[in-house]
Design an enzyme around this catalytic site. Sequence first.
Site, PDB file in Angstrom:
ATOM      1  N   ASN A  56       0.749  -1.118   0.165  1.00 47.63           N
ATOM      2  CA  ASN A  56       0.135   0.050  -0.204  1.00 47.63           C
ATOM      3  C   ASN A  56       0.867   1.177   0.075  1.00 47.63           C
ATOM      4  O   ASN A  56       1.668   1.543   0.875  1.00 47.63           O
ATOM      5  CB  ASN A  56      -1.038  -0.228   1.438  1.00 47.63           C
ATOM      6  N   LYS A 109       0.064   4.175  -0.125  1.00 47.51           N
ATOM      7  CA  LYS A 109      -0.589   5.616   0.253  1.00 47.51           C
ATOM      8  C   LYS A 109      -0.372   6.719  -0.705  1.00 47.51           C
ATOM      9  O   LYS A 109      -0.081   6.816  -1.902  1.00 47.51           O
ATOM     10  CB  LYS A 109       0.155   5.923   1.588  1.00 47.51           C
ATOM     11  N   HIS A 161      -9.179   1.447   5.212  1.00 48.50           N
ATOM     12  CA  HIS A 161      -8.119   1.504   5.855  1.00 48.50           C
ATOM     13  C   HIS A 161      -8.376   2.503   7.134  1.00 48.50           C
ATOM     14  O   HIS A 161      -9.031   3.322   7.029  1.00 48.50           O
ATOM     15  CB  HIS A 161      -7.159   2.101   4.815  1.00 48.50           C
ATOM     16  N   GLU A 217      -6.581   4.847   8.087  1.00 45.72           N
ATOM     17  CA  GLU A 217      -6.370   6.072   7.674  1.00 45.72           C
ATOM     18  C   GLU A 217      -7.624   6.608   6.895  1.00 45.72           C
ATOM     19  O   GLU A 217      -7.950   8.029   7.415  1.00 45.72           O
ATOM     20  CB  GLU A 217      -5.181   6.456   6.838  1.00 45.72           C
ATOM     21  N   GLU A 227      -5.482  -4.951  10.707  1.00 43.64           N
ATOM     22  CA  GLU A 227      -4.199  -3.926  10.991  1.00 43.64           C
ATOM     23  C   GLU A 227      -4.452  -3.210  12.315  1.00 43.64           C
ATOM     24  O   GLU A 227      -5.178  -2.313  12.335  1.00 43.64           O
ATOM     25  CB  GLU A 227      -4.322  -2.823   9.885  1.00 43.64           C
ATOM     26  N   GLY A 273       2.630   2.273  10.858  1.00 44.68           N
ATOM     27  CA  GLY A 273       3.891   3.410  10.491  1.00 44.68           C
ATOM     28  C   GLY A 273       4.400   3.533  11.949  1.00 44.68           C
ATOM     29  O   GLY A 273       5.026   4.711  11.949  1.00 44.68           O
ATOM     30  N   SER A 303       3.581  -2.091  10.279  1.00 44.64           N
ATOM     31  CA  SER A 303       5.159  -2.275  10.352  1.00 44.64           C
ATOM     32  C   SER A 303       5.783  -3.547   9.988  1.00 44.64           C
ATOM     33  O   SER A 303       6.692  -3.881  10.613  1.00 44.64           O
ATOM     34  CB  SER A 303       5.296  -1.813  11.875  1.00 44.64           C
TER      35      SER A 303
HETATM   36  P1  PGA Z   1       3.010   0.251   7.576  1.00 42.88           P
HETATM   37  O1  PGA Z   1       1.695   0.688   6.937  1.00 42.88           O
HETATM   38  O2  PGA Z   1       3.585  -0.814   6.993  1.00 42.88           O
HETATM   39  O3  PGA Z   1       3.759   1.432   7.018  1.00 42.88           O
HETATM   40  O4  PGA Z   1       2.734   0.027   9.080  1.00 42.88           O
HETATM   41  C1  PGA Z   1       0.646  -0.482   6.607  1.00 42.88           C
HETATM   42  C2  PGA Z   1      -0.656  -0.123   6.209  1.00 42.88           C
HETATM   43  O5  PGA Z   1      -1.101   1.200   6.419  1.00 42.88           O
HETATM   44  O6  PGA Z   1      -1.198  -0.472   5.315  1.00 42.88           O
END
Ligand code: PGA
Length: 249
Positions: free
Chosen positions: A9, A11, A95, A97, A167, A173, A213
């Site tokens: 992903n 983003k 997601h 976010e 997640e 992140g 992560s």
């Molecule tokens: P990350 O993001 O691997 O940077 O923690 C995962 C995601 O948001 O799908």
Amino acid sequence: MVAPFIAGNWKMNKTIRDAVDFANQLKSLYTGLDEREVVIAPPFTALYPVAEALKESGIRLSAQNLSDKTEGAYTGEVSAMMLVDAGCEYVIIGHSERRALFSERDAVINSKISMALVSGLKPIFCIGETLNEREELQTFNIIERQIKEGLNNLNTDDIRRLVIAYEPVWAIGTGKTAIPEQAQEVHAFIRQLIEKMYNENVARDIAVIYGGSVNPKNIGDLMAEPDINGALVGGASLDVESFIKIIRF
Ligand code: PGA
């Protein structure tokens, strides 16, 4: 056995040129011979050029979001048919976010999933608890609500085309991965819930992937857990060398 499912992903990262360069490099590194599903999710602007670059590579294309409306006066939105037209096979929905920063609630996520399915897209449906919710021992309640409301009115055939991404919001992140046992516990819970809502076969066959992560170092231990079928990778998917290591865990 569910084939390992590894999705990147991106983003809001990468220009068209960077995205196409990445796709070409990944194509040369990834032979596609091993039985796994590899997906990248560039930003909207790069979808079509990346689809062209990925032709005949076996690497799949995903969008990061879609509108729950078919077409019309919805300034700034992108429809399911437009994503299909651009070459997408998958779309990430719900997601954290989107939930936290763009106020997406379970009901709209449910209509986005329905819209994706009727348009022939496969949803990568994201769920997960916040740190507060985990500390208040609400993890399983939150996951159950997100699944029941997100999958409201969907039948067995629909679910067979869906991937569930667990997640934990506190792991996204942050560099803080859930320890494999912690993730496994939730993945097993998700599978049991799908079995209760649908049936044993659907629960056995559905890909339940982990995100938060994930990196080349921790992917192996995560994938060793029986109910973790893959990963949704953010930061570590932006660099082709680290992404290919994750794919080859
Ligand atoms: P990350 O993001 O691997 O940077 O923690 C995962 C995601 O948001 O799908």
